[in-house]
Scaffold this motif. Structure first.
Motif, PDB file in Angstrom:
ATOM      1  N   LYS A   1       9.833  -4.231  -6.712  1.00 20.84           N
ATOM      2  CA  LYS A   1       8.468  -4.688  -6.442  1.00 20.84           C
ATOM      3  C   LYS A   1       8.560  -6.021  -5.709  1.00 20.84           C
ATOM      4  CE  LYS A   1       4.002  -5.364  -8.694  1.00 20.84           C
ATOM      5  NZ  LYS A   1       3.328  -5.471 -10.012  1.00 20.84           N
ATOM      6  N   TYR A   2       7.899  -6.088  -4.548  1.00 18.39           N
ATOM      7  CA  TYR A   2       8.049  -7.245  -3.675  1.00 18.39           C
ATOM      8  C   TYR A   2       6.709  -7.871  -3.315  1.00 18.39           C
ATOM      9  CZ  TYR A   2      12.812  -5.704  -3.225  1.00 18.39           C
ATOM     10  OH  TYR A   2      14.102  -5.348  -3.511  1.00 18.39           O
ATOM     11  N   GLU A   3       6.756  -9.176  -3.029  1.00 13.74           N
ATOM     12  CA  GLU A   3       5.591  -9.881  -2.498  1.00 13.74           C
ATOM     13  C   GLU A   3       5.379  -9.444  -1.050  1.00 13.74           C
ATOM     14  OE1 GLU A   3       6.091 -14.099  -2.780  1.00 13.74           O
ATOM     15  OE2 GLU A   3       6.383 -14.050  -4.948  1.00 13.74           O
ATOM     16  N   ASP A   4       4.148  -9.510  -0.603  1.00 17.09           N
ATOM     17  CA  ASP A   4       3.825  -9.189   0.792  1.00 17.09           C
ATOM     18  C   ASP A   4       4.055 -10.455   1.618  1.00 17.09           C
ATOM     19  OD1 ASP A   4       2.950  -7.981   3.086  1.00 17.09           O
ATOM     20  OD2 ASP A   4       0.818  -8.197   2.607  1.00 17.09           O
TER      21      ASP A   4
ATOM     22  N   ASP B   1       6.444   4.738  -1.607  1.00 17.65           N
ATOM     23  CA  ASP B   1       7.314   4.057  -0.657  1.00 17.65           C
ATOM     24  C   ASP B   1       8.675   3.859  -1.316  1.00 17.65           C
ATOM     25  OD1 ASP B   1       8.615   2.388   1.131  1.00 17.65           O
ATOM     26  OD2 ASP B   1       7.323   0.656   0.754  1.00 17.65           O
ATOM     27  N   PRO B   2       9.700   4.612  -0.904  1.00 15.67           N
ATOM     28  CA  PRO B   2      11.015   4.443  -1.517  1.00 15.67           C
ATOM     29  C   PRO B   2      11.614   3.057  -1.293  1.00 15.67           C
ATOM     30  CG  PRO B   2      11.054   6.219   0.112  1.00 15.67           C
ATOM     31  CD  PRO B   2       9.676   5.658   0.101  1.00 15.67           C
ATOM     32  N   PHE B   3      11.017   2.271  -0.385  1.00 15.47           N
ATOM     33  CA  PHE B   3      11.481   0.908  -0.134  1.00 15.47           C
ATOM     34  C   PHE B   3      10.650  -0.113  -0.907  1.00 15.47           C
ATOM     35  CE2 PHE B   3      13.280   2.172   4.303  1.00 15.47           C
ATOM     36  CZ  PHE B   3      14.309   2.870   3.688  1.00 15.47           C
TER      37      PHE B   3
ATOM     38  N   CYS C   1      19.715  -1.291   2.178  1.00 18.23           N
ATOM     39  CA  CYS C   1      19.497  -2.402   1.261  1.00 18.23           C
ATOM     40  C   CYS C   1      18.150  -3.027   1.589  1.00 18.23           C
ATOM     41  CB  CYS C   1      20.604  -3.440   1.370  1.00 18.23           C
ATOM     42  SG  CYS C   1      20.417  -4.759   0.146  1.00 18.23           S
ATOM     43  N   ILE C   2      17.189  -2.856   0.687  1.00 18.43           N
ATOM     44  CA  ILE C   2      15.889  -3.478   0.897  1.00 18.43           C
ATOM     45  C   ILE C   2      15.965  -4.917   0.411  1.00 18.43           C
ATOM     46  CG2 ILE C   2      14.569  -1.328   0.859  1.00 18.43           C
ATOM     47  CD1 ILE C   2      13.851  -1.934  -2.082  1.00 18.43           C
ATOM     48  N   VAL C   3      15.268  -5.813   1.112  1.00 19.41           N
ATOM     49  CA  VAL C   3      15.324  -7.239   0.807  1.00 19.41           C
ATOM     50  C   VAL C   3      13.934  -7.836   0.951  1.00 19.41           C
ATOM     51  CG1 VAL C   3      16.301  -9.470   1.518  1.00 19.41           C
ATOM     52  CG2 VAL C   3      17.711  -7.419   1.621  1.00 19.41           C
ATOM     53  N   GLY C   4      13.611  -8.725   0.035  1.00 20.48           N
ATOM     54  CA  GLY C   4      12.339  -9.446   0.106  1.00 20.48           C
ATOM     55  C   GLY C   4      12.214 -10.401  -1.062  1.00 20.48           C
ATOM     56  N   TYR C   5      11.058 -11.026  -1.144  1.00 21.75           N
ATOM     57  CA  TYR C   5      10.769 -11.915  -2.269  1.00 21.75           C
ATOM     58  C   TYR C   5      10.294 -11.057  -3.433  1.00 21.75           C
ATOM     59  CZ  TYR C   5      11.230 -15.758   0.985  1.00 21.75           C
ATOM     60  OH  TYR C   5      11.723 -16.660   1.902  1.00 21.75           O
ATOM     61  N   ALA C   6      10.992 -11.135  -4.536  1.00 22.14           N
ATOM     62  CA  ALA C   6      10.650 -10.332  -5.707  1.00 22.14           C
ATOM     63  C   ALA C   6       9.295 -10.756  -6.254  1.00 22.14           C
ATOM     64  CB  ALA C   6      11.717 -10.497  -6.784  1.00 22.14           C
ATOM     65  N   ALA C   7       8.481  -9.771  -6.606  1.00 18.44           N
ATOM     66  CA  ALA C   7       7.216 -10.057  -7.279  1.00 18.44           C
ATOM     67  C   ALA C   7       7.537 -10.672  -8.641  1.00 18.44           C
ATOM     68  CB  ALA C   7       6.401  -8.771  -7.441  1.00 18.44           C
ATOM     69  N   ALA C   8       6.617 -11.476  -9.154  1.00 18.06           N
ATOM     70  CA  ALA C   8       6.848 -12.195 -10.408  1.00 18.06           C
ATOM     71  C   ALA C   8       7.229 -11.260 -11.557  1.00 18.06           C
ATOM     72  CB  ALA C   8       5.629 -13.017 -10.771  1.00 18.06           C
TER      73      ALA C   8
ATOM     74  N   SER D   1      11.312   4.501   5.867  1.00 14.66           N
ATOM     75  CA  SER D   1      10.802   4.820   4.527  1.00 14.66           C
ATOM     76  C   SER D   1      10.305   6.265   4.473  1.00 14.66           C
ATOM     77  CB  SER D   1       9.674   3.853   4.154  1.00 14.66           C
ATOM     78  OG  SER D   1       9.130   4.201   2.909  1.00 14.66           O
ATOM     79  N   ARG D   2       9.586   6.689   5.501  1.00 13.24           N
ATOM     80  CA  ARG D   2       9.094   8.078   5.544  1.00 13.24           C
ATOM     81  C   ARG D   2      10.248   9.071   5.616  1.00 13.24           C
ATOM     82  NH1 ARG D   2       5.349   5.649   8.996  1.00 13.24           N
ATOM     83  NH2 ARG D   2       6.426   6.443  10.836  1.00 13.24           N
ATOM     84  N   MET D   3      11.281   8.738   6.392  1.00 11.36           N
ATOM     85  CA  MET D   3      12.453   9.612   6.481  1.00 11.36           C
ATOM     86  C   MET D   3      13.104   9.753   5.105  1.00 11.36           C
ATOM     87  SD  MET D   3      14.157   8.178  10.022  1.00 11.36           S
ATOM     88  CE  MET D   3      15.714   9.058   9.837  1.00 11.36           C
ATOM     89  N   ASN D   4      13.213   8.638   4.390  1.00  9.36           N
ATOM     90  CA  ASN D   4      13.820   8.644   3.064  1.00  9.36           C
ATOM     91  C   ASN D   4      12.973   9.455   2.088  1.00  9.36           C
ATOM     92  OD1 ASN D   4      14.674   7.483   0.332  1.00  9.36           O
ATOM     93  ND2 ASN D   4      16.111   6.483   1.727  1.00  9.36           N
ATOM     94  N   LEU D   5      11.667   9.264   2.132  1.00 11.46           N
ATOM     95  CA  LEU D   5      10.760   9.988   1.240  1.00 11.46           C
ATOM     96  C   LEU D   5      10.811  11.497   1.515  1.00 11.46           C
ATOM     97  CD1 LEU D   5       8.671   9.738  -1.021  1.00 11.46           C
ATOM     98  CD2 LEU D   5       6.916   9.480   0.749  1.00 11.46           C
TER      99      LEU D   5
END
Length: 182
Positions: free
Chosen positions: A16-19, A81-83, A157-164, A61-65
């Motif tokens: 779960k990531y921040e936007d 969204d698998p990402f 490898c998905i990367v982003g700011y983790a949601a709290a 993401s659509r290809m993965n799903l």
């Protein structure tokens, strides 16, 4: 505790990531860390594709799903969204003609995830890269990037700011994980 060891031990799979976009400078550092993973015979067989363009990220993401649904499955959380909303994807591939490609690419993935954690970012290994880049669509993406050799997908490898509320507490390690011969 040594900071490197702490970065390895404290890493979690974030779903779960921040936007919020990840600065290019951080993604460059993460990708650079990936390039320093050991490879069999120093073949440096992997390739890292850093995707931040929303249209391509969503296409992957659509290809993965599609692969997930083709197997009659769903994402681990039922998420569409698998990402998991992560704004960046680092796709790791490795040349098909290298016997150690899966190991080489796996070590790249480990370096990428550890580096992301060290920089305060969340990450998660998303499987099915082999299937994604084995499709005609995946092969065309590579051709469009000028990749002429045959590559096999190792991981996304998905990367982003983790949601709290994204990280679960660390699961205990199993009792017989390490065995000693003294």
């Amino acid at each position: 505790m040594n900071q490197t060891i702490n970065d390895i031990i404290s890493r979690r799979s974030v779903k779960k990531y921040e936007d919020k976009p990840v600065p290019s400078e951080l993604l460059e550092l993460i990708a650079k860390a990936g390039t320093y993973a050991p490879t069999g015979h120093n073949s440096q067989s992997p390739m890292i594709i850093v995707v931040t363009q929303k249209e391509m990220r969503d296409r992957l993401s659509r290809m993965n799903l599609k692969i997930i649904k083709g197997r009659g499955l769903q994402t681990s959380s039922g998420h569409s969204d698998p990402f998991y909303g992560a704004p960046a994807v680092l796709v790791v591939l490795a040349r098909k003609d290298v016997p150690t490609r899966v190991y080489d690419g796996s070590l790249v993935m480990a370096n990428i995830m550890t580096a992301a954690n060290a920089l305060g970012l969340g990450s998660c290994w998303i499987h099915r890269a082999k299937e994604m880049f084995g499709t005609e669509e995946g092969k065309q993406i590579l051709r469009d990037l000028g990749v002429t050799e045959e590559y096999e997908g190792i991981g996304n490898c998905i990367v982003g700011y983790a949601a709290a509320d994204a990280c679960k507490p660390q699961a205990p390690r199993k009792a017989d994980y390490v065995r000693w011969i003294k």
